[in-house]
Design a protein around this motif. Sequence first.
Motif, PDB file in Angstrom:
ATOM      1  N   GLY A 112     -21.044  17.620  -6.856  1.00  0.00           N
ATOM      2  CA  GLY A 112     -21.729  16.415  -6.438  1.00  0.00           C
ATOM      3  C   GLY A 112     -21.735  15.998  -4.940  1.00  0.00           C
ATOM      4  O   GLY A 112     -22.452  15.465  -4.330  1.00  0.00           O
ATOM      5  N   LEU A 115     -22.782  18.525  -2.722  1.00  0.00           N
ATOM      6  CA  LEU A 115     -24.411  18.405  -2.604  1.00  0.00           C
ATOM      7  C   LEU A 115     -24.669  17.078  -1.794  1.00  0.00           C
ATOM      8  O   LEU A 115     -25.566  17.361  -0.910  1.00  0.00           O
ATOM      9  N   HIS A 199     -15.415   7.180  -3.726  1.00  0.00           N
ATOM     10  CA  HIS A 199     -16.869   7.057  -3.776  1.00  0.00           C
ATOM     11  C   HIS A 199     -17.346   7.028  -2.346  1.00  0.00           C
ATOM     12  O   HIS A 199     -16.565   6.755  -1.309  1.00  0.00           O
ATOM     13  N   GLU A 201     -21.128   6.449   0.348  1.00  0.00           N
ATOM     14  CA  GLU A 201     -22.409   6.371   0.461  1.00  0.00           C
ATOM     15  C   GLU A 201     -23.091   6.571   1.772  1.00  0.00           C
ATOM     16  O   GLU A 201     -22.386   5.997   2.488  1.00  0.00           O
ATOM     17  N   ILE A 213     -27.642   8.021  -0.297  1.00  0.00           N
ATOM     18  CA  ILE A 213     -27.183   9.148  -1.322  1.00  0.00           C
ATOM     19  C   ILE A 213     -25.550   8.743  -1.507  1.00  0.00           C
ATOM     20  O   ILE A 213     -24.991   8.611  -0.469  1.00  0.00           O
ATOM     21  N   ARG A 214     -25.492   8.579  -2.746  1.00  0.00           N
ATOM     22  CA  ARG A 214     -24.129   8.101  -3.188  1.00  0.00           C
ATOM     23  C   ARG A 214     -23.635   9.007  -4.263  1.00  0.00           C
ATOM     24  O   ARG A 214     -23.967   9.623  -4.939  1.00  0.00           O
ATOM     25  N   HIS A 215     -22.282   9.312  -3.807  1.00  0.00           N
ATOM     26  CA  HIS A 215     -21.529  10.265  -4.830  1.00  0.00           C
ATOM     27  C   HIS A 215     -20.271   9.150  -5.359  1.00  0.00           C
ATOM     28  O   HIS A 215     -19.424   8.778  -4.599  1.00  0.00           O
ATOM     29  N   ASP A 216     -19.849   9.441  -6.499  1.00  0.00           N
ATOM     30  CA  ASP A 216     -18.935   8.836  -7.217  1.00  0.00           C
ATOM     31  C   ASP A 216     -17.715   9.917  -7.780  1.00  0.00           C
ATOM     32  O   ASP A 216     -18.309  10.733  -8.745  1.00  0.00           O
ATOM     33  N   SER A 217     -16.578   9.900  -7.443  1.00  0.00           N
ATOM     34  CA  SER A 217     -15.536  10.768  -8.070  1.00  0.00           C
ATOM     35  C   SER A 217     -14.723   9.948  -9.059  1.00  0.00           C
ATOM     36  O   SER A 217     -14.052   8.786  -8.489  1.00  0.00           O
TER      37      SER A 217
END
Lengths: 252, 252, 252, 252
Positions: A112, A115, A199, A201, A213-217
Amino acid sequence: MSEMLKVAVLGANGRMGAAAVDAVGEAAGMELVAALGRADSLEMLRDCGAEVVVDLTVPSATEANVRFAVEHGMDVVVGTSGWDAVRLESLQALLADHPESGVLIAPNFALGSVLATHFATKAAKYFDSVEIIELHHPAKVDAPSGTALRTAELIAAARRAAGVPAAPDATETELDGARGASVEGIPVHSVRLAGLVAHQEVLFGNAGEGLKIRHDSFNLGSFMPGVLLGVRTVGTRPGLTLGLDGYLDLEG
Amino acid sequence: MSEMLKVAVLGANGRMGAAAVDAVGEAAGMELVAALGRADSLEMLRDCGAEVVVDLTVPSATEANVRFAVEHGMDVVVGTSGWDAVRLESLQALLADHPESGVLIAPNFALGSVLATHFATKAAKYFDSVEIIELHHPAKVDAPSGTALRTAELIAAARRAAGVPAAPDATETELDGARGASVEGIPVHSVRLAGLVAHQEVLFGNAGEGLKIRHDSFNLGSFMPGVLLGVRTVGTRPGLTLGLDGYLDLEG
Amino acid sequence: MSEMLKVAVLGANGRMGAAAVDAVGEAAGMELVAALGRADSLEMLRDCGAEVVVDLTVPSATEANVRFAVEHGMDVVVGTSGWDAVRLESLQALLADHPESGVLIAPNFALGSVLATHFATKAAKYFDSVEIIELHHPAKVDAPSGTALRTAELIAAARRAAGVPAAPDATETELDGARGASVEGIPVHSVRLAGLVAHQEVLFGNAGEGLKIRHDSFNLGSFMPGVLLGVRTVGTRPGLTLGLDGYLDLEG
Amino acid sequence: MSEMLKVAVLGANGRMGAAAVDAVGEAAGMELVAALGRADSLEMLRDCGAEVVVDLTVPSATEANVRFAVEHGMDVVVGTSGWDAVRLESLQALLADHPESGVLIAPNFALGSVLATHFATKAAKYFDSVEIIELHHPAKVDAPSGTALRTAELIAAARRAAGVPAAPDATETELDGARGASVEGIPVHSVRLAGLVAHQEVLFGNAGEGLKIRHDSFNLGSFMPGVLLGVRTVGTRPGLTLGLDGYLDLEG
């Protein structure tokens, strides 16, 4: 006759390594043939017939590990940092002598996240404004995060290449730090908050619209699908690949 | 000798059309040569020497407008809905006789929205789970939005093509409607809230991580950069292009 | 006999004033009896029988306006800034002589914003960590916003009063500005993005959980419900009230 | 002489119970004097001198546990579900005979969640529109979540009490389920996504503005600050308290 891909994990006692040992052990089509720690000899890789080596060790060990594997005809997936230009050049030379070997060196195995960075880079030239907010647990020692720095650099490069002017900003009076850190002209804001993990954004803006576009790990498990994708793919990609995005199907 | 691109707007009295008239009038390198309403004759397009026609009319008028423009050697940017398979086939036949003409038919001119849909489609096969939340003003009559339906269909197609199984969902007890509408297996949730305009989130999830792609459209102005991009590009793209993403540089 | 509340708007030619003129004109139970600009005489307030005066003028004019209204038995709703301690003390003295008059001075009439600040202040002592992100259009000249500064001060005061220690933060290496501006120890991050209007998030964190309170102001219309609530209520609240939250029912 | 509060945990072998055993063991000012499982006798509570009992068992056991504790002069913090009206009435009768005993029965010990619900209930009457989005891991069997149902009921009750009309909604064409489940007129949308734990957003809207209150629960640890607050407070609150918000300082 076995069709299972024989995989060895180096750095098996670290957090990432232990997670990879579990992930490989459970993955369809793979067989874990070695899980080596610091004290184990690399000769064991040869003895167990490893086809793919996953290196999740430390910067001081990773280069020797990778060279050994390549010299013995194995493919390698590397998640360890410390690969500067000198090391990479040396590895390229080695691979020239072993044209059938594949090496993937990736700073980030979270699909994620990879991407998100790819999409943000693609979107960069279509918007007047862009800023990055990264949010992490409060035990993190550096700000901004390495991922945020890299994302900002990629976005800045894409905007320069397309001739996009600087984002509008009428700020006249600023309390020191309010507008964030400037990474090649891209403002980056670092939040540190109990309860969070990792995280990010990326915020884009044009007149009348925005794109986020936000990714959370949430935990280490987020890296394993990417590691397994690397293990499955590296045998078909001879030479050196930098970044997991090289293995993703993002075109067209 | 003028280098200005001569642009005509059809549907100039509608909200979108009026915004396009303003946008074309202010854009560098363009000259607004006609702004026609329902009662005006298409012959005026020829009289004013229009090179590009922007059609922002109604489904009952758009086909005749486009045919007239193509037959008279103009390029066309179409933001009107109502282009079903029959109309498209007929237009293709016409364009075969006018190979130098370009037509762009786009359901959505918001750059951010087009990018969001493109990215969501690319990401679709890399995640176990995906759901869509679309949020609009409470005067909207349809739920889900057309954009959400199209996004869901594209995501579903990408997942089918890659052989991705259905998202995990252990729901046994559901209050009717809680899990949203199912669009080809993708749950879509429609929120209607005073104060909002048009917003969409696509949420992806894997073990340990999430990716969210959100687009916000705050006003009609969000469509104008896309309309102008279409006007500038259509002359270099002979034939029929469906969707503004065909004009975006998203590869590689 | 009319039951309509007679309302006058001062500053009717400004953006806020013009919006208030419209809102009062359309509100049930109110009658707009005057809409005065800079050049108009305050005597007109008396002539038209205004019961409530809405002051949306400029700092240099607001004090004289309010004093005139109070001296003539009217209630006043004030949205103009510039009320420092000296002016407030003087107004208090005047109100002591007019105990039946009510004056509301509010820095912010957006109900959602007032509620968000109230809730954030209440939550402040229950969390280890708190940070503020405010996001505005790129024409804004100050960073952080006044609302963010005030929110941070209220949160900091609530935490001090409850003896909450500083939020954990292990940052050792910081790119200048990454961790935001520190407002009494609360990090505040200011984003400036094309397409945005005025938005604020307060983020709270404890081990294992987070609470986010976000307010979005999309246009001037967001202030009108608060102005009308002020107009309706000020007649029942003699004396000076600072902040719209004093009129909200938030207890219990 | 010890000043430590003597605490016993029932249900110590469950996930919540085990977490509570750890939390009590590490908390300042508390001593864990018993950690009982299903097979252990309640008599052990008396033997070890427990002052506060934390019940994290199962619906079939909780009532007998609480009665035993109250009858022996202990205070009780209950996180087990299954307390219907009949059981509560019976408990009230018992407490009438033990006026010095305190019992807290709370459906939710996450401080952030309790605050979020409280704030949402307070805000409910000030907005035209309100909808709830709850997001959980895909192994959850019910939709909507119990917390979302309760939040919707409290919001609906607050709006009824204030005479707020139904939210505007012009939907004419709806794909089945798109507008969510209706809980007393409040739309509730349930998202199920790999990687998530337990999250809830309450969205409010007025013309021109929005308010969002979001709670994230990342792991069981999120419940422990609330359990400890309950343990510390229950001795000072004789009688029955329903909901942790009864122990929070949210007024004024």
